[in-house]
Scaffold this motif. Structure first.
Motif, PDB file in Angstrom:
ATOM      1  N   MET A   1       0.835  -1.192   0.000  1.00 52.50           N
ATOM      2  CA  MET A   1       0.000   0.000   0.000  1.00 52.50           C
ATOM      3  C   MET A   1       0.875   1.249   0.000  1.00 52.50           C
ATOM      4  SD  MET A   1      -2.880   1.213   2.777  1.00 52.50           S
ATOM      5  CE  MET A   1      -4.292   0.618   1.885  1.00 52.50           C
ATOM      6  N   ARG A   2       0.478   2.231  -0.792  1.00 45.24           N
ATOM      7  CA  ARG A   2       1.216   3.494  -0.894  1.00 45.24           C
ATOM      8  C   ARG A   2       0.516   4.541  -0.032  1.00 45.24           C
ATOM      9  NH1 ARG A   2       0.479   3.720  -7.231  1.00 45.24           N
ATOM     10  NH2 ARG A   2      -1.589   3.212  -6.403  1.00 45.24           N
ATOM     11  N   VAL A   3       1.189   4.954   1.032  1.00 43.98           N
ATOM     12  CA  VAL A   3       0.625   5.902   1.998  1.00 43.98           C
ATOM     13  C   VAL A   3       1.322   7.241   1.830  1.00 43.98           C
ATOM     14  CG1 VAL A   3       0.185   6.376   4.432  1.00 43.98           C
ATOM     15  CG2 VAL A   3       0.217   3.997   3.610  1.00 43.98           C
ATOM     16  N   GLU A  12       3.350  18.823  14.200  1.00 44.42           N
ATOM     17  CA  GLU A  12       2.108  18.058  13.976  1.00 44.42           C
ATOM     18  C   GLU A  12       2.472  16.820  13.157  1.00 44.42           C
ATOM     19  OE1 GLU A  12      -1.178  18.530  14.774  1.00 44.42           O
ATOM     20  OE2 GLU A  12      -1.332  20.614  15.437  1.00 44.42           O
ATOM     21  N   ALA A  13       3.317  15.993  13.740  1.00 44.36           N
ATOM     22  CA  ALA A  13       3.904  14.849  13.041  1.00 44.36           C
ATOM     23  C   ALA A  13       2.910  13.695  12.901  1.00 44.36           C
ATOM     24  CB  ALA A  13       5.146  14.388  13.792  1.00 44.36           C
ATOM     25  N   PRO A  14       3.148  12.794  11.942  1.00 38.62           N
ATOM     26  CA  PRO A  14       2.254  11.656  11.753  1.00 38.62           C
ATOM     27  C   PRO A  14       2.199  10.682  12.918  1.00 38.62           C
ATOM     28  CG  PRO A  14       3.506  12.063   9.748  1.00 38.62           C
ATOM     29  CD  PRO A  14       4.096  12.937  10.821  1.00 38.62           C
ATOM     30  N   GLY A  15       3.230  10.640  13.744  1.00 43.08           N
ATOM     31  CA  GLY A  15       3.181   9.837  14.956  1.00 43.08           C
ATOM     32  C   GLY A  15       2.829   8.389  14.707  1.00 43.08           C
ATOM     33  N   ALA A  16       1.785   7.904  15.390  1.00 46.95           N
ATOM     34  CA  ALA A  16       1.407   6.497  15.325  1.00 46.95           C
ATOM     35  C   ALA A  16       0.952   6.084  13.932  1.00 46.95           C
ATOM     36  CB  ALA A  16       0.325   6.191  16.356  1.00 46.95           C
ATOM     37  N   PHE A  17       0.451   7.004  13.123  1.00 46.92           N
ATOM     38  CA  PHE A  17       0.109   6.652  11.743  1.00 46.92           C
ATOM     39  C   PHE A  17       1.346   6.142  11.001  1.00 46.92           C
ATOM     40  CE2 PHE A  17      -3.486   9.672  12.341  1.00 46.92           C
ATOM     41  CZ  PHE A  17      -4.523   8.864  11.906  1.00 46.92           C
ATOM     42  N   GLU A  18       2.449   6.842  11.162  1.00 48.17           N
ATOM     43  CA  GLU A  18       3.670   6.437  10.464  1.00 48.17           C
ATOM     44  C   GLU A  18       4.259   5.174  11.088  1.00 48.17           C
ATOM     45  OE1 GLU A  18       7.272   8.499   8.044  1.00 48.17           O
ATOM     46  OE2 GLU A  18       6.240   9.682   9.573  1.00 48.17           O
ATOM     47  N   THR A  19       4.132   5.029  12.405  1.00 47.04           N
ATOM     48  CA  THR A  19       4.567   3.800  13.064  1.00 47.04           C
ATOM     49  C   THR A  19       3.860   2.592  12.457  1.00 47.04           C
ATOM     50  OG1 THR A  19       4.984   4.972  15.147  1.00 47.04           O
ATOM     51  CG2 THR A  19       4.684   2.585  15.276  1.00 47.04           C
ATOM     52  N   TRP A  20       2.544   2.726  12.279  1.00 48.46           N
ATOM     53  CA  TRP A  20       1.742   1.650  11.678  1.00 48.46           C
ATOM     54  C   TRP A  20       2.202   1.370  10.251  1.00 48.46           C
ATOM     55  CZ3 TRP A  20      -1.446   2.384   7.357  1.00 48.46           C
ATOM     56  CH2 TRP A  20      -2.231   1.264   6.990  1.00 48.46           C
ATOM     57  N   ALA A  21       2.352   2.404   9.446  1.00 49.95           N
ATOM     58  CA  ALA A  21       2.721   2.221   8.039  1.00 49.95           C
ATOM     59  C   ALA A  21       4.078   1.536   7.913  1.00 49.95           C
ATOM     60  CB  ALA A  21       2.719   3.558   7.320  1.00 49.95           C
ATOM     61  N   LYS A  22       5.037   1.918   8.743  1.00 51.43           N
ATOM     62  CA  LYS A  22       6.363   1.295   8.695  1.00 51.43           C
ATOM     63  C   LYS A  22       6.288  -0.162   9.142  1.00 51.43           C
ATOM     64  CE  LYS A  22       9.118   5.494   9.401  1.00 51.43           C
ATOM     65  NZ  LYS A  22       9.982   6.256  10.352  1.00 51.43           N
ATOM     66  N   ARG A  24       3.871  -2.211   8.911  1.00 50.23           N
ATOM     67  CA  ARG A  24       3.174  -3.045   7.930  1.00 50.23           C
ATOM     68  C   ARG A  24       3.910  -3.124   6.591  1.00 50.23           C
ATOM     69  NH1 ARG A  24       1.205  -3.133  12.403  1.00 50.23           N
ATOM     70  NH2 ARG A  24      -1.035  -3.324  12.909  1.00 50.23           N
ATOM     71  N   GLY A  25       5.030  -2.428   6.481  1.00 52.31           N
ATOM     72  CA  GLY A  25       5.822  -2.473   5.264  1.00 52.31           C
ATOM     73  C   GLY A  25       5.248  -1.672   4.110  1.00 52.31           C
ATOM     74  N   HIS A  26       4.412  -0.683   4.411  1.00 48.81           N
ATOM     75  CA  HIS A  26       3.830   0.125   3.351  1.00 48.81           C
ATOM     76  C   HIS A  26       4.846   1.137   2.818  1.00 48.81           C
ATOM     77  CE1 HIS A  26       0.091  -1.752   4.195  1.00 48.81           C
ATOM     78  NE2 HIS A  26      -0.152  -1.112   5.326  1.00 48.81           N
ATOM     79  N   ALA A  27       4.684   1.514   1.557  1.00 45.58           N
ATOM     80  CA  ALA A  27       5.514   2.570   0.967  1.00 45.58           C
ATOM     81  C   ALA A  27       5.024   3.921   1.472  1.00 45.58           C
ATOM     82  CB  ALA A  27       5.419   2.508  -0.553  1.00 45.58           C
ATOM     83  N   ILE A  28       5.934   4.739   1.967  1.00 50.40           N
ATOM     84  CA  ILE A  28       5.575   6.001   2.612  1.00 50.40           C
ATOM     85  C   ILE A  28       6.201   7.166   1.867  1.00 50.40           C
ATOM     86  CG2 ILE A  28       5.711   7.365   4.729  1.00 50.40           C
ATOM     87  CD1 ILE A  28       6.067   4.684   6.240  1.00 50.40           C
ATOM     88  N   LEU A 229      -6.798   1.098  11.171  1.00 55.06           N
ATOM     89  CA  LEU A 229      -6.009   1.217   9.945  1.00 55.06           C
ATOM     90  C   LEU A 229      -5.873  -0.130   9.238  1.00 55.06           C
ATOM     91  CD1 LEU A 229      -3.283   3.671  11.269  1.00 55.06           C
ATOM     92  CD2 LEU A 229      -5.060   4.198   9.593  1.00 55.06           C
ATOM     93  N   ASP A 230      -5.739  -1.211   9.999  1.00 52.72           N
ATOM     94  CA  ASP A 230      -5.683  -2.536   9.378  1.00 52.72           C
ATOM     95  C   ASP A 230      -6.989  -2.842   8.651  1.00 52.72           C
ATOM     96  OD1 ASP A 230      -3.088  -3.104  10.204  1.00 52.72           O
ATOM     97  OD2 ASP A 230      -3.737  -4.127  12.043  1.00 52.72           O
ATOM     98  N   LEU A 231      -8.116  -2.489   9.265  1.00 49.51           N
ATOM     99  CA  LEU A 231      -9.408  -2.714   8.626  1.00 49.51           C
ATOM    100  C   LEU A 231      -9.563  -1.847   7.378  1.00 49.51           C
ATOM    101  CD1 LEU A 231     -11.578  -2.867  11.862  1.00 49.51           C
ATOM    102  CD2 LEU A 231     -11.186  -4.760  10.277  1.00 49.51           C
TER     103      LEU A 231
END
Length: 245
Positions: A1-3, A12-22, A24-28, A229-231
């Protein structure tokens, strides 16, 4: 997934959103507009657009904040919605979603800064994307305004200080007025950016002072966010697998 993240300010950083994306191996990718990084030209290379918060409002002009272009961000949001991409807006980002869809932002009844409970509506409790939240959940807050409601919008959650905390605009489009992405690191950034304002806020019933903000544990709400986010990612995969007409 491309995030892709649109980040308005360093604090106002992405915080836990970016933690999740990393995790799960998503492209950021990022548009750190405070550094002059451009917005994507289209939705073509985006599966999930996450528009973060900031001290601006959708009414902030480029004269007032040269690095913030509300109209351009609303256009990007609209392009992603039309292309059936997933979109999440956080605080300012949620207000920009409403504006992009024709529902202007409004002022919240109360200023909220800190960790306070939200309550799910009947629609929220029964919603498959939010059933794991339970009837109530303590989450982070840092806002004065709230997103507008389109005719199709569904309020998922509210708080004692704000009637619009989580909104479903469409099956892949969600506005979070609350800040479930906050971590101890992000809280320190926000406190440093706003420290001079706290002495004048002692009379506000939904404002915690810095020591209380630092004492909060944000990990449980982060885990609930990860579940959502997983859902959402699974819903994106189902959407992408559907045959086109």
């Amino acid at each position: 997934m491309r995030v892709h993240f649109v980040v308005h300010e360093a604090f106002e950083a992405p915080g836990a959103f970016e933690t999740w994306a990393k995790a799960r191996g998503h492209a950021i990718t990022h548009s750190r507009v405070y550094l002059g990084e451009p917005l994507p030209a289209s939705a073509e290379d985006i599966d999930l657009l996450i528009v973060m918060g900031g001290p601006q409002s959708p009414a902030t002009t480029k004269d007032e904040c040269p690095h913030f272009d509300a109209a351009a961000e609303c256009e990007l949001i609209s392009d992603c919605v039309k292309a059936d991409r997933a979109v999440i807006g956080v605080c300012l980002g949620s207000q920009l979603i409403g504006n992009a869809l024709g529902a202007p932002f409004e002022h919240s009844p109360e200023k909220e800064i800190g960790k306070f409970p939200i309550a799910l509506t009947a629609a929220g409790v029964g919603h498959p994307m939010f059933q794991h939240f339970g009837a109530t959940l303590d989450v982070g807050h840092w806002h004065n305004d709230m997103p507008g409601l389109t005719k199709d919008a569904v309020v998922i959650a509210y708080s004692a200080g704000c009637p619009r905390q989580i909104i479903e605009y469409a099956p892949l489009v969600y506005g979070f007025q609350c800040h479930m992405e906050l971590t101890a690191q992000e809280i320190e950034l926000l406190i440093a950016a706003s420290e001079a304002e706290f002495p004048a806020l002692t009379s506000h019933r939904f404002v915690q002072q810095p020591d209380a903000l630092r004492a909060n544990d944000y990990r449980a709400m982060n885990e609930k966010l990860f579940g959502f986010l997983d859902l959402l990612a699974a819903a994106c995969r189902r959407e992408a697998a559907m045959p086109t007409a």
